[in-house]
Scaffold this motif. Sequence first.
Motif, PDB file in Angstrom:
ATOM      1  N   ARG A  36       0.836  -1.197   0.000  1.00  0.00           N
ATOM      2  CA  ARG A  36       0.000   0.000   0.000  1.00  0.00           C
ATOM      3  C   ARG A  36       0.869   1.245   0.000  1.00  0.00           C
ATOM      4  O   ARG A  36       1.980   1.239   0.496  1.00  0.00           O
ATOM      5  N   TYR A  37       0.323   2.283  -0.619  1.00  0.00           N
ATOM      6  CA  TYR A  37       0.959   3.596  -0.648  1.00  0.00           C
ATOM      7  C   TYR A  37      -0.161   4.626  -0.753  1.00  0.00           C
ATOM      8  O   TYR A  37      -1.340   4.267  -0.707  1.00  0.00           O
ATOM      9  N   LEU A  38       0.177   5.895  -0.888  1.00  0.00           N
ATOM     10  CA  LEU A  38      -0.836   6.940  -0.887  1.00  0.00           C
ATOM     11  C   LEU A  38      -1.007   7.600  -2.249  1.00  0.00           C
ATOM     12  O   LEU A  38      -0.024   7.823  -2.964  1.00  0.00           O
TER      13      LEU A  38
ATOM     14  N   HIS B 231       2.123  10.577  -5.550  1.00  0.00           N
ATOM     15  CA  HIS B 231       2.244   9.346  -4.778  1.00  0.00           C
ATOM     16  C   HIS B 231       3.107   9.651  -3.556  1.00  0.00           C
ATOM     17  O   HIS B 231       4.020  10.463  -3.626  1.00  0.00           O
ATOM     18  N   ALA B 232       2.820   8.972  -2.462  1.00  0.00           N
ATOM     19  CA  ALA B 232       3.620   9.127  -1.251  1.00  0.00           C
ATOM     20  C   ALA B 232       3.680   7.785  -0.525  1.00  0.00           C
ATOM     21  O   ALA B 232       2.755   6.974  -0.630  1.00  0.00           O
ATOM     22  N   PRO B 233       4.750   7.547   0.230  1.00  0.00           N
ATOM     23  CA  PRO B 233       4.826   6.311   1.008  1.00  0.00           C
ATOM     24  C   PRO B 233       3.788   6.315   2.129  1.00  0.00           C
ATOM     25  O   PRO B 233       3.440   7.366   2.668  1.00  0.00           O
ATOM     26  N   ILE B 234       3.315   5.145   2.475  1.00  0.00           N
ATOM     27  CA  ILE B 234       2.284   5.006   3.504  1.00  0.00           C
ATOM     28  C   ILE B 234       2.766   5.561   4.843  1.00  0.00           C
ATOM     29  O   ILE B 234       1.951   6.045   5.645  1.00  0.00           O
ATOM     30  N   ALA B 235       4.061   5.547   5.091  1.00  0.00           N
ATOM     31  CA  ALA B 235       4.592   6.053   6.359  1.00  0.00           C
ATOM     32  C   ALA B 235       4.315   7.546   6.551  1.00  0.00           C
ATOM     33  O   ALA B 235       4.336   8.036   7.674  1.00  0.00           O
TER      34      ALA B 235
ATOM     35  N   GLU C   5       1.431   8.989   5.879  1.00  0.00           N
ATOM     36  CA  GLU C   5      -0.021   9.192   5.824  1.00  0.00           C
ATOM     37  C   GLU C   5      -0.501  10.311   6.750  1.00  0.00           C
ATOM     38  O   GLU C   5      -1.265  11.185   6.332  1.00  0.00           O
ATOM     39  N   ALA C   6      -0.069  10.321   8.008  1.00  0.00           N
ATOM     40  CA  ALA C   6      -0.545  11.344   8.944  1.00  0.00           C
ATOM     41  C   ALA C   6      -0.165  12.744   8.465  1.00  0.00           C
ATOM     42  O   ALA C   6      -0.998  13.661   8.486  1.00  0.00           O
ATOM     43  N   ALA C   7       1.051  12.918   8.014  1.00  0.00           N
ATOM     44  CA  ALA C   7       1.497  14.226   7.535  1.00  0.00           C
ATOM     45  C   ALA C   7       0.741  14.650   6.282  1.00  0.00           C
ATOM     46  O   ALA C   7       0.368  15.821   6.137  1.00  0.00           O
TER      47      ALA C   7
ATOM     48  N   PHE D 164      -3.095  17.915   3.188  1.00  0.00           N
ATOM     49  CA  PHE D 164      -3.936  17.869   1.996  1.00  0.00           C
ATOM     50  C   PHE D 164      -5.328  17.353   2.343  1.00  0.00           C
ATOM     51  O   PHE D 164      -5.489  16.438   3.156  1.00  0.00           O
ATOM     52  N   SER D 165      -6.320  17.902   1.677  1.00  0.00           N
ATOM     53  CA  SER D 165      -7.708  17.547   1.990  1.00  0.00           C
ATOM     54  C   SER D 165      -8.135  16.215   1.390  1.00  0.00           C
ATOM     55  O   SER D 165      -9.123  15.647   1.829  1.00  0.00           O
ATOM     56  N   ARG D 166      -7.388  15.712   0.413  1.00  0.00           N
ATOM     57  CA  ARG D 166      -7.786  14.454  -0.219  1.00  0.00           C
ATOM     58  C   ARG D 166      -6.589  13.513  -0.315  1.00  0.00           C
ATOM     59  O   ARG D 166      -5.662  13.742  -1.091  1.00  0.00           O
ATOM     60  N   VAL D 167      -6.639  12.463   0.488  1.00  0.00           N
ATOM     61  CA  VAL D 167      -5.581  11.452   0.529  1.00  0.00           C
ATOM     62  C   VAL D 167      -6.259  10.085   0.523  1.00  0.00           C
ATOM     63  O   VAL D 167      -7.180   9.851   1.304  1.00  0.00           O
ATOM     64  N   HIS D 168      -5.810   9.207  -0.351  1.00  0.00           N
ATOM     65  CA  HIS D 168      -6.374   7.849  -0.434  1.00  0.00           C
ATOM     66  C   HIS D 168      -5.268   6.816  -0.261  1.00  0.00           C
ATOM     67  O   HIS D 168      -4.171   6.990  -0.790  1.00  0.00           O
ATOM     68  N   VAL D 169      -5.578   5.753   0.439  1.00  0.00           N
ATOM     69  CA  VAL D 169      -4.672   4.613   0.522  1.00  0.00           C
ATOM     70  C   VAL D 169      -4.934   3.753  -0.715  1.00  0.00           C
ATOM     71  O   VAL D 169      -6.066   3.362  -0.980  1.00  0.00           O
ATOM     72  N   CYS D 170      -3.886   3.500  -1.474  1.00  0.00           N
ATOM     73  CA  CYS D 170      -3.976   2.647  -2.656  1.00  0.00           C
ATOM     74  C   CYS D 170      -3.371   1.294  -2.290  1.00  0.00           C
ATOM     75  O   CYS D 170      -2.250   1.224  -1.774  1.00  0.00           O
TER      76      CYS D 170
END
Length: 180
Positions: free
Chosen positions: A124-126, A154-158, A160-162, A167-173
Amino acid sequence: MTEIREYRDTDAAGWLRCRLLSFFGTEYYDDVAVQRKTFENPAHRLVAVDDDTVVGLMDVEIFTDRATIDVLAVHPDHQRQGLATQLLETVLPRLEVDVLDAWTRGDSSANEWYQRSGFTENFRYLHVYKSWQDDASGFETPEGLGAPVTAFMHAPIALEAAMRKRFSRVHVCRQYVRSL
Protein backbone atom coordinates in the motif's frame (compact mmCIF):
# COMPACT_ATOMS: atom_id res chain seq x y z
CA MET A 1 -29.82 -12.74 -19.31
CA THR A 2 -26.30 -11.37 -18.92
CA GLU A 3 -23.60 -12.64 -21.28
CA ILE A 4 -19.86 -12.44 -20.57
CA ARG A 5 -17.94 -12.01 -23.82
CA GLU A 6 -14.93 -10.37 -25.45
CA TYR A 7 -15.06 -6.61 -25.86
CA ARG A 8 -15.98 -5.38 -29.36
CA ASP A 9 -15.23 -1.97 -30.83
CA THR A 10 -19.00 -1.36 -30.99
CA ASP A 11 -19.03 -1.58 -27.15
CA ALA A 12 -16.91 1.60 -26.80
CA ALA A 13 -19.65 4.04 -25.73
CA GLY A 14 -21.30 1.51 -23.40
CA TRP A 15 -17.91 0.57 -21.92
CA LEU A 16 -17.15 4.21 -21.11
CA ARG A 17 -20.64 4.80 -19.68
CA CYS A 18 -20.47 1.70 -17.48
CA ARG A 19 -16.99 2.58 -16.21
CA LEU A 20 -17.97 6.17 -15.44
CA LEU A 21 -21.17 5.26 -13.60
CA SER A 22 -19.54 2.46 -11.63
CA PHE A 23 -16.67 4.72 -10.48
CA PHE A 24 -18.92 7.69 -9.68
CA GLY A 25 -19.81 6.56 -6.15
CA THR A 26 -16.27 5.43 -5.24
CA GLU A 27 -12.95 7.02 -4.26
CA TYR A 28 -12.08 6.84 -7.99
CA TYR A 29 -14.96 9.21 -8.82
CA ASP A 30 -12.71 11.60 -10.73
CA ASP A 31 -10.82 8.94 -12.74
CA VAL A 32 -12.81 9.81 -15.84
CA ALA A 33 -11.78 8.12 -19.08
CA VAL A 34 -12.90 9.53 -22.41
CA GLN A 35 -11.58 6.54 -24.34
CA ARG A 36 -10.50 3.00 -23.58
CA LYS A 37 -6.87 2.45 -22.73
CA THR A 38 -4.79 0.65 -25.30
CA PHE A 39 -2.35 -1.90 -23.96
CA GLU A 40 1.30 -2.32 -24.89
CA ASN A 41 1.12 -5.97 -23.83
CA PRO A 42 -1.43 -8.68 -24.60
CA ALA A 43 -4.69 -8.18 -22.73
CA HIS A 44 -8.01 -9.85 -22.08
CA ARG A 45 -10.87 -7.39 -22.48
CA LEU A 46 -14.20 -8.73 -21.27
CA VAL A 47 -17.64 -7.19 -20.99
CA ALA A 48 -20.85 -8.29 -19.32
CA VAL A 49 -23.74 -7.45 -21.62
CA ASP A 50 -27.42 -7.41 -20.72
CA ASP A 51 -29.83 -6.79 -23.60
CA ASP A 52 -27.03 -5.20 -25.72
CA THR A 53 -26.03 -2.87 -22.85
CA VAL A 54 -22.58 -3.09 -21.25
CA VAL A 55 -23.24 -3.59 -17.53
CA GLY A 56 -19.80 -4.83 -16.47
CA LEU A 57 -16.23 -4.88 -17.73
CA MET A 58 -12.81 -6.24 -16.94
CA ASP A 59 -9.53 -5.50 -18.69
CA VAL A 60 -6.52 -7.59 -17.69
CA GLU A 61 -3.06 -6.80 -19.05
CA ILE A 62 -0.59 -9.68 -19.35
CA PHE A 63 3.07 -9.19 -18.44
CA THR A 64 5.82 -11.83 -18.47
CA ASP A 65 5.67 -12.38 -14.71
CA ARG A 66 2.05 -11.53 -13.87
CA ALA A 67 -1.31 -10.28 -15.07
CA THR A 68 -2.86 -7.06 -13.76
CA ILE A 69 -6.53 -6.15 -13.58
CA ASP A 70 -6.38 -2.72 -15.18
CA VAL A 71 -10.07 -1.99 -14.73
CA LEU A 72 -13.00 -3.83 -13.19
CA ALA A 73 -16.36 -2.08 -13.16
CA VAL A 74 -20.01 -3.02 -12.74
CA HIS A 75 -22.85 -0.61 -13.51
CA PRO A 76 -24.52 0.52 -10.24
CA ASP A 77 -27.89 -0.98 -11.28
CA HIS A 78 -26.22 -4.39 -11.66
CA GLN A 79 -23.93 -4.47 -8.63
CA ARG A 80 -24.20 -7.18 -5.97
CA GLN A 81 -25.40 -9.71 -8.56
CA GLY A 82 -22.11 -11.58 -8.99
CA LEU A 83 -21.00 -9.97 -12.26
CA ALA A 84 -17.50 -9.09 -11.02
CA THR A 85 -17.06 -12.69 -9.91
CA GLN A 86 -18.32 -13.98 -13.27
CA LEU A 87 -15.87 -11.72 -15.10
CA LEU A 88 -13.03 -12.95 -12.87
CA GLU A 89 -14.00 -16.61 -13.31
CA THR A 90 -14.11 -16.11 -17.10
CA VAL A 91 -10.64 -14.56 -17.30
CA LEU A 92 -8.80 -16.87 -14.87
CA PRO A 93 -8.56 -19.91 -17.20
CA ARG A 94 -7.16 -17.65 -19.94
CA LEU A 95 -4.22 -16.47 -17.85
CA GLU A 96 -0.90 -18.23 -18.38
CA VAL A 97 0.95 -16.59 -15.51
CA ASP A 98 1.34 -17.47 -11.84
CA VAL A 99 0.12 -14.21 -10.33
CA LEU A 100 -2.85 -11.88 -10.85
CA ASP A 101 -2.73 -8.50 -9.16
CA ALA A 102 -5.01 -5.47 -8.88
CA TRP A 103 -4.89 -2.02 -7.35
CA THR A 104 -7.74 -0.30 -5.54
CA ARG A 105 -8.39 2.41 -3.00
CA GLY A 106 -10.34 2.43 0.26
CA ASP A 107 -13.82 1.50 -0.91
CA SER A 108 -14.90 -1.25 1.46
CA SER A 109 -16.99 -3.13 -1.12
CA ALA A 110 -14.03 -3.38 -3.54
CA ASN A 111 -11.58 -4.40 -0.82
CA GLU A 112 -14.00 -6.99 0.57
CA TRP A 113 -14.61 -8.41 -2.94
CA TYR A 114 -10.88 -8.85 -3.59
CA GLN A 115 -10.43 -10.58 -0.24
CA ARG A 116 -13.43 -12.89 -0.83
CA SER A 117 -12.06 -13.66 -4.30
CA GLY A 118 -8.79 -15.10 -3.01
CA PHE A 119 -6.60 -12.00 -3.18
CA THR A 120 -4.39 -10.85 -0.32
CA GLU A 121 -3.14 -7.35 0.27
CA ASN A 122 0.52 -7.13 -0.69
CA PHE A 123 1.45 -3.44 -0.68
CA ARG A 124 0.00 0.00 0.00
CA TYR A 125 0.96 3.60 -0.65
CA LEU A 126 -0.84 6.94 -0.89
CA HIS A 127 -2.58 8.83 -3.66
CA VAL A 128 -2.38 12.49 -2.63
CA TYR A 129 -4.31 15.28 -4.32
CA LYS A 130 -3.47 18.94 -3.91
CA SER A 131 -6.61 20.96 -4.61
CA TRP A 132 -6.97 24.70 -5.09
CA GLN A 133 -7.71 25.18 -1.37
CA ASP A 134 -4.61 23.28 -0.20
CA ASP A 135 -1.40 25.19 0.52
CA ALA A 136 0.89 25.40 -2.54
CA SER A 137 4.08 26.11 -0.58
CA GLY A 138 6.92 23.83 -1.56
CA PHE A 139 5.65 23.42 -5.13
CA GLU A 140 7.76 24.82 -7.94
CA THR A 141 6.52 25.66 -11.40
CA PRO A 142 8.37 26.69 -14.54
CA GLU A 143 8.97 30.41 -14.97
CA GLY A 144 5.89 32.25 -16.16
CA LEU A 145 3.40 29.87 -14.56
CA GLY A 146 1.43 30.53 -11.41
CA ALA A 147 1.29 28.29 -8.36
CA PRO A 148 -0.23 24.84 -9.02
CA VAL A 149 -4.00 24.72 -8.68
CA THR A 150 -4.18 20.92 -8.56
CA ALA A 151 -1.66 18.11 -8.40
CA PHE A 152 -1.74 14.32 -8.09
CA MET A 153 1.13 12.67 -6.25
CA HIS A 154 2.24 9.35 -4.78
CA ALA A 155 3.62 9.13 -1.25
CA PRO A 156 4.83 6.31 1.01
CA ILE A 157 2.28 5.01 3.50
CA ALA A 158 4.59 6.05 6.36
CA LEU A 159 3.75 9.69 5.56
CA GLU A 160 -0.02 9.19 5.82
CA ALA A 161 -0.55 11.34 8.94
CA ALA A 162 1.50 14.23 7.53
CA MET A 163 -0.23 14.04 4.16
CA ARG A 164 -3.70 14.01 5.74
CA LYS A 165 -2.74 17.02 7.86
CA ARG A 166 -1.64 19.03 4.82
CA PHE A 167 -3.94 17.87 2.00
CA SER A 168 -7.71 17.55 1.99
CA ARG A 169 -7.79 14.45 -0.22
CA VAL A 170 -5.58 11.45 0.53
CA HIS A 171 -6.37 7.85 -0.43
CA VAL A 172 -4.67 4.61 0.52
CA CYS A 173 -3.98 2.65 -2.66
CA ARG A 174 -3.70 -1.11 -2.12
CA GLN A 175 -2.19 -3.81 -4.28
CA TYR A 176 -3.97 -7.15 -4.05
CA VAL A 177 -2.30 -10.33 -5.29
CA ARG A 178 -3.72 -13.75 -6.07
CA SER A 179 -1.57 -16.78 -6.83
CA LEU A 180 -2.86 -18.80 -9.76
